[in-house]
Structure formats: structure tokens, C-alpha cells
Design a protein around this motif. Structure first.
Motif, PDB file in Angstrom:
ATOM      1  N   TYR A 298       0.853  -1.195   0.000  1.00  0.00           N
ATOM      2  CA  TYR A 298       0.000   0.000   0.000  1.00  0.00           C
ATOM      3  C   TYR A 298       0.884   1.239   0.000  1.00  0.00           C
ATOM      4  O   TYR A 298       1.964   1.252   0.601  1.00  0.00           O
ATOM      5  CB  TYR A 298      -0.889   0.038   1.243  1.00  0.00           C
ATOM      6  CG  TYR A 298      -1.850  -1.116   1.371  1.00  0.00           C
ATOM      7  CD1 TYR A 298      -3.142  -1.029   0.843  1.00  0.00           C
ATOM      8  CD2 TYR A 298      -1.474  -2.284   2.020  1.00  0.00           C
ATOM      9  CE1 TYR A 298      -4.027  -2.087   0.971  1.00  0.00           C
ATOM     10  CE2 TYR A 298      -2.360  -3.344   2.141  1.00  0.00           C
ATOM     11  CZ  TYR A 298      -3.630  -3.239   1.616  1.00  0.00           C
ATOM     12  OH  TYR A 298      -4.504  -4.294   1.737  1.00  0.00           O
ATOM     13  N   MET A 299       0.408   2.296  -0.655  1.00  0.00           N
ATOM     14  CA  MET A 299       1.121   3.569  -0.655  1.00  0.00           C
ATOM     15  C   MET A 299       0.113   4.698  -0.520  1.00  0.00           C
ATOM     16  O   MET A 299      -0.852   4.775  -1.289  1.00  0.00           O
ATOM     17  CB  MET A 299       1.925   3.727  -1.951  1.00  0.00           C
ATOM     18  CG  MET A 299       2.834   4.956  -1.952  1.00  0.00           C
ATOM     19  SD  MET A 299       3.781   5.110  -3.505  1.00  0.00           S
ATOM     20  CE  MET A 299       4.784   3.624  -3.466  1.00  0.00           C
ATOM     21  N   SER A 300       0.320   5.571   0.458  1.00  0.00           N
ATOM     22  CA  SER A 300      -0.567   6.721   0.653  1.00  0.00           C
ATOM     23  C   SER A 300      -0.031   7.923  -0.108  1.00  0.00           C
ATOM     24  O   SER A 300       1.150   7.988  -0.460  1.00  0.00           O
ATOM     25  CB  SER A 300      -0.691   7.044   2.144  1.00  0.00           C
ATOM     26  OG  SER A 300       0.549   7.508   2.657  1.00  0.00           O
ATOM     27  N   ASN A 301      -0.919   8.879  -0.360  1.00  0.00           N
ATOM     28  CA  ASN A 301      -0.529  10.141  -1.003  1.00  0.00           C
ATOM     29  C   ASN A 301       0.299   9.927  -2.265  1.00  0.00           C
ATOM     30  O   ASN A 301       1.392  10.491  -2.424  1.00  0.00           O
ATOM     31  CB  ASN A 301       0.246  11.032  -0.022  1.00  0.00           C
ATOM     32  CG  ASN A 301      -0.618  11.577   1.085  1.00  0.00           C
ATOM     33  OD1 ASN A 301      -1.848  11.584   0.982  1.00  0.00           O
ATOM     34  ND2 ASN A 301       0.008  12.037   2.155  1.00  0.00           N
ATOM     35  N   THR A 302      -0.209   9.102  -3.170  1.00  0.00           N
ATOM     36  CA  THR A 302       0.535   8.857  -4.411  1.00  0.00           C
ATOM     37  C   THR A 302       0.629  10.124  -5.281  1.00  0.00           C
ATOM     38  O   THR A 302       1.500  10.206  -6.142  1.00  0.00           O
ATOM     39  CB  THR A 302      -0.116   7.723  -5.222  1.00  0.00           C
ATOM     40  OG1 THR A 302      -1.507   8.040  -5.466  1.00  0.00           O
ATOM     41  CG2 THR A 302      -0.025   6.404  -4.467  1.00  0.00           C
ATOM     42  N   ALA A 303      -0.247  11.115  -5.015  1.00  0.00           N
ATOM     43  CA  ALA A 303      -0.130  12.388  -5.735  1.00  0.00           C
ATOM     44  C   ALA A 303       1.160  13.108  -5.346  1.00  0.00           C
ATOM     45  O   ALA A 303       1.814  13.744  -6.192  1.00  0.00           O
ATOM     46  CB  ALA A 303      -1.337  13.272  -5.441  1.00  0.00           C
ATOM     47  N   ASP A 304       1.553  12.992  -4.080  1.00  0.00           N
ATOM     48  CA  ASP A 304       2.813  13.593  -3.653  1.00  0.00           C
ATOM     49  C   ASP A 304       3.997  12.877  -4.305  1.00  0.00           C
ATOM     50  O   ASP A 304       4.982  13.511  -4.712  1.00  0.00           O
ATOM     51  CB  ASP A 304       2.946  13.508  -2.129  1.00  0.00           C
ATOM     52  CG  ASP A 304       2.120  14.587  -1.422  1.00  0.00           C
ATOM     53  OD1 ASP A 304       1.304  15.233  -2.096  1.00  0.00           O
ATOM     54  OD2 ASP A 304       2.300  14.756  -0.206  1.00  0.00           O
ATOM     55  N   ILE A 305       3.911  11.564  -4.397  1.00  0.00           N
ATOM     56  CA  ILE A 305       4.974  10.809  -5.058  1.00  0.00           C
ATOM     57  C   ILE A 305       5.047  11.189  -6.528  1.00  0.00           C
ATOM     58  O   ILE A 305       6.146  11.291  -7.104  1.00  0.00           O
ATOM     59  CB  ILE A 305       4.744   9.298  -4.902  1.00  0.00           C
ATOM     60  CG1 ILE A 305       4.768   8.897  -3.425  1.00  0.00           C
ATOM     61  CG2 ILE A 305       5.784   8.505  -5.684  1.00  0.00           C
ATOM     62  CD1 ILE A 305       6.094   9.136  -2.738  1.00  0.00           C
ATOM     63  N   TYR A 306       3.880  11.409  -7.142  1.00  0.00           N
ATOM     64  CA  TYR A 306       3.864  11.848  -8.544  1.00  0.00           C
ATOM     65  C   TYR A 306       4.659  13.147  -8.698  1.00  0.00           C
ATOM     66  O   TYR A 306       5.484  13.289  -9.620  1.00  0.00           O
ATOM     67  CB  TYR A 306       2.417  12.044  -9.006  1.00  0.00           C
ATOM     68  CG  TYR A 306       2.300  12.499 -10.434  1.00  0.00           C
ATOM     69  CD1 TYR A 306       2.187  11.572 -11.478  1.00  0.00           C
ATOM     70  CD2 TYR A 306       2.327  13.851 -10.765  1.00  0.00           C
ATOM     71  CE1 TYR A 306       2.101  11.985 -12.802  1.00  0.00           C
ATOM     72  CE2 TYR A 306       2.243  14.281 -12.081  1.00  0.00           C
ATOM     73  CZ  TYR A 306       2.132  13.339 -13.086  1.00  0.00           C
ATOM     74  OH  TYR A 306       2.056  13.752 -14.397  1.00  0.00           O
ATOM     75  N   GLN A 307       4.413  14.106  -7.789  1.00  0.00           N
ATOM     76  CA  GLN A 307       5.117  15.388  -7.871  1.00  0.00           C
ATOM     77  C   GLN A 307       6.618  15.214  -7.622  1.00  0.00           C
ATOM     78  O   GLN A 307       7.449  15.832  -8.299  1.00  0.00           O
ATOM     79  CB  GLN A 307       4.529  16.356  -6.842  1.00  0.00           C
ATOM     80  CG  GLN A 307       3.102  16.768  -7.119  1.00  0.00           C
ATOM     81  CD  GLN A 307       2.961  17.589  -8.396  1.00  0.00           C
ATOM     82  OE1 GLN A 307       3.905  18.263  -8.815  1.00  0.00           O
ATOM     83  NE2 GLN A 307       1.800  17.532  -9.026  1.00  0.00           N
TER      84      GLN A 307
END
Length: 439
Positions: A298-307
Motif C-alpha cells: 500500500y502507498m498513501s498520497n501517491t499524488a505527492d509521489i507523482y510530484q
């Protein structure tokens, strides 16, 4: 009377043959392995803990070849997952200062080539110390293998049947995975043992969508070395004869406290947490082996990882999985056990040990879905990148093990990706050949 003599001679020969065979069987049953294992370590890596001398030199090596025609989509950044030729040699240097304080270190050299002519050379140094305080409580600190899944603590080539580790334990559990930190381990009872580790977190800016956290697992020694942290527990039950049941987890930060600019042009610290859970059951009998393993990430805040990945990759952001899954089932049987009379293997030499020679045939089925759940909105971004494996993999192979330390391997993989569309990774069937050894 002549016939009676013949019968006596015949009976004597039969009795002698049976006695020799019975002795060989008894010797095989009494023969002990030359390699023992310390918790959390593979066979060669454990040598210093059982050496009669205060020091030890051990290691492993492997040469592998794969008939790959193309580099699979999404694997371009990790040649270890897409090689045609691999040469790897690792040496462990260990020293026992006392029975309670043990130093262990590894020097690993590897060279890989892929179908496009790219090559990669790597030189890796690893070291850690064990403090043996009590059988129920020991400490390991430094750069050591994390206790997660099965292969990560059993990664030497004679310890698994296929030429390469399974995709489940190369992508979701990115074996081999070393952590910089401290780990506690011990035996709680004759049936239960445990590990509890605390180490560095992950570098989320290095993540790649097709391989989950694999590219961000490398230990860091710079100023950001301990800006993120992780916890890694494992518990093993061995109270049922010939069986091991294990459960493990990894929970760690991946934001690395890096600054990112969100869609509203606000600058803030990236935050993300990775969770990986795994469990397996393993059965080992004289001629049979069986393992079933499942894992999910599981990975949370994948939008942050995208950035984070977009800032690190010239604007190309990785669409990571919110959840992925993988599981496998593998069975192995020693074909040599079908031969009752093994006189052709009675002589021991530098290559063959009659007590240890095996020809295990194995079949493994595994399934992996790298994007069981993900943020579909991120795909609308102009530079979004995603590689999706939703694959069934059947591996059939055989080993020739002339002794415990050596394995000649061949296997064939039938690979099929259920995913469709522009983000589906291409899969091809593979023939793999390999030689592995430990010392």
C-alpha cells in the motif's frame, strides 16, 4: 549340493547389496548439512556464527543467462530485472571478537548486460554487527537484510530453484533489500521466533510505477540518510514438524521531507507512507518442498509521489499503485529419489557428494498485479507514466545439485499479462539458464 552352494552365494550377494544400500540410506539420514543459518541470514552469510575459528571467509556466486529479446516496458531503469547475462560474486568476511560480539561484512561485485547492449557494473559494500545477549534477545546493527517475505533472507542461488527470484519477491518485495538501522531478534519459545527492525525509510523520488518501491530502496549516506524511518516486524512459527509459518511487515515513510509544488502552486513537504505485508507457509521433507507466499503493498498520497518523481525526472511523474498484490505457490520433488539403487553415486569427489546430490524438479505459479488500485486522475496529466503488470507466470524447471554448495539450473517461464491498453507491459516467455554456488 552344487545348487545349494549357488543359492547360498546368491543369497549372500543379495544380502550384501541390501546391507550396502541400507548403510547408504542410514548415512544419508545421519548426514548433517555443512551450512547452518543464523536468523535473518542466508547460509554463506551465516558462516562466522558457526565457525570453529574466530574468523571466516565465505560467499556465493552465480552466472545466469536469459533468452530475452526486448527490455520489458517499465524495466529500463533496472537492468537486474531485464538482463540477458548476469555475473555476480559476493564474499563475506566475518570476525567474532567474542562469543557475544560478531562482525560480518559483504563485498559484492556484479556485471549485467541487456538485449540492447547496455551493461551495468556494481560494487557494493555492506557490514553489520551482532550482539548476542540472550537467545530471546539479540541485536543487529548496520546495513543488514530486512526480514520480509522468504527470499530476502534466503537469497543465495542454491537456496531457491529458479534461475531468478520470483517476480512477487523482486517487485512487491524488492529482494534483495538491505536496511540501514538496528534490528532485534530472538527465540520466544521452541515454536516461536521474532525479528523487530527499525531502519531508514524510502526515497520516493526514485520510485518507478512498474516496480513499486524497488528503485527507492537503496540505503543513503548523505544528509537525508535518516530523515525518514521504517519499522519491520516478523514472526515465525516452527512448532509443526517440517513446517514454517511466517508473517512479516514493512511500514515506512517515503516522502523524504522533500519540498513539492502542488496544483495550487503551494510549496509544502511531501508525505507518503508505504506498507508491505507478507505471509508464507513452507514445508520441507527429505524429497519434497512446498511453499505458498502472499504479499500486498500500500502507498498513501501517491499524488505527492507523482510530484516528487516529476521534479526528479524532468517533468515525468510516476503513477504509483495505491495497492498491489502478489502470490505464488511452488512445489518441488527430487527426481533422484525415484532410483532405489544409487551405486553410480557412491564415490565422493570434489564435485559430487553422494549424501547431498539431488535433482529437484519444480513447478511454480505466481500472480502479480502492480496496480490493483491507483489514482486514475493522475493519468490525465500530460507527462504521466504508468506501467501495469497484471500477470500470470508459470515457471517449470529442474536443478542438478551435485552437492549442497552447487546448483546447475534451467527453467522456462510462461508469462501472460492480463492488462490491456497503453499502460500494459509487454510479456514474453523466457528460457533461463544458471549456475550458482556458495562456499
Amino acid at each position: 549340493m552344487k545348487n545349494l552352494y549357488l543359492l547360498v552365494i546368491l543369497f549372500s550377494l543379495i544380502s550384501l547389496n541390501n546391507a550396502v544400500y541400507a548403510q547408504e540410506v542410514q548415512e544419508e539420514e545421519e548426514h548433517e548439512t555443512k551450512f547452518k543459518q543464523q536468523p535473518g541470514l542466508a547460509k554463506a552469510a551465516s558462516k562466522v556464527f558457526f565457525s570453529e575459528k574466530p574468523w571466516s571467509v565465505s560467499g556465493f556466486g552465480e552466472i545466469s543467462m536469459v533468452n530475452r529479446n526486448d527490455v520489458p516496458l517499465g524495466m529500463e531503469d533496472d537492468i537486474e530485472l531485464s538482463y540477458n547475462n548476469l555475473y555476480r560474486f559476493s564474499t563475506f568476511f566475518g570476525y567474532r571478537f567474542t562469543d557475544k560480539i560478531i562482525w560480518n561484512s559483504e563485498v559484492l561485485v556484479e556485471y549485467l548486460m541487456d538485449p540492447n547492449g547496455n551493461s551495468h557494473f556494481e560494487f557494493i559494500l555492506e557490514a553489520f554487527m551482532d550482539f548476542s545477549i540472550h537467545k530471546s534477545f539479540n541485536v543487529r546493527t548496520g546495513l543488514y537484510p530486512l526480514s520480509l517475505g522468504y527470499i530476502n533472507n534466503n537469497d543465495e542461488p542454491v537456496m531457491f530453484g529458479s534461475v531468478n527470484r520470483s517476480d512477487v519477491e523482486r517487485i512487491i518485495i524488492p529482494s534483495t533489500w538491505m536496511g540501514m538501522g538496528v534490528s532485534f531478534y530472538g527465540i520466544m519459545s521452541p515454536s516461536l521466533n521474532y525479528t523487530l527492525g527499525f531502519s531508514q525509510g524510502l526515497d520516493g523520488s526514485a520510485f518507478r510505477s512498474g516496480t513499486f518501491v524497488r528503485s527507492g530502496r537503496e540505503p543513503r549516506f548523505d544528509g537525508n540518510a535518516f530523515t525518514t524511518f521504517s519499522v519491520n516486524p516478523q514472526i515465525n512459527y516452527v512448532g509443526l514438524k517440517d513446517w514454517t509459518f511466517s508473517g512479516s511487515a514493512y511500514i515506512g515513510q517515503a516522502g523524504d521531507n522533500q519540498e513539492i509544488t502542488d496544483s495550487n502552486n503551494n510549496v509544502r513537504r511531501a508525505e507518503s507512507v508505504v506498507q508491505i505485508y507478507s505471509a508464507y507457509a513452507r514445508y520441507v521433507q527429505k524429497n519434497w518442498e512446498f511453499i505458498a507466499l502472499a504479499t500486498t503493498g500500500y502507498m498513501s498520497n501517491t499524488a505527492d509521489i507523482y510530484q516528487m518523481t516529476a521534479q526528479a525526472n524532468g517533468g515525468v511523474g510516476e503513477v504509483m499503485a495505491k495497492q498491489n498484490i502478489g502470490y505464488l505457490v511452488e512445489g518441488s520433488f527430487d527426481l533422484l529419489s525415484l532410483f532405489n539403487n544409487r551405486n553410480f553415486l557412491r564415490k565422493k569427489n570434489f564435485m559430487i557428494d553422494p549424501h547431498e546430490v539431488k535433482v529437484p524438479f519444480f513447478v511454480r505459479y505466481e500472480y502479480i498485479d502492480t496496480h490493483k488500485n491507483y489514482n486514475e486522475k493522475l493519468l490525465a496529466e500530460s507527462n504521466a507514466n504508468m506501467v501495469h503488470f497484471n500477470s500470470d507466470i508459470i515457471t517449470v524447471g529442474v536443478n542438478f545439485k551435485p552437492r549442497e554448495e552447487i546448483a546447475f539450473k534451467v527453467d522456462y517461464q510462461f508469462r501472460n499479462n492480463r492488462a490491456t491498453g497503453p499502460y500494459a507491459a509487454k510479456e514474453d516467455n523466457l528460457l533461463e539458464l544458471g549456475i550458482g554456488f556458495i562456499f
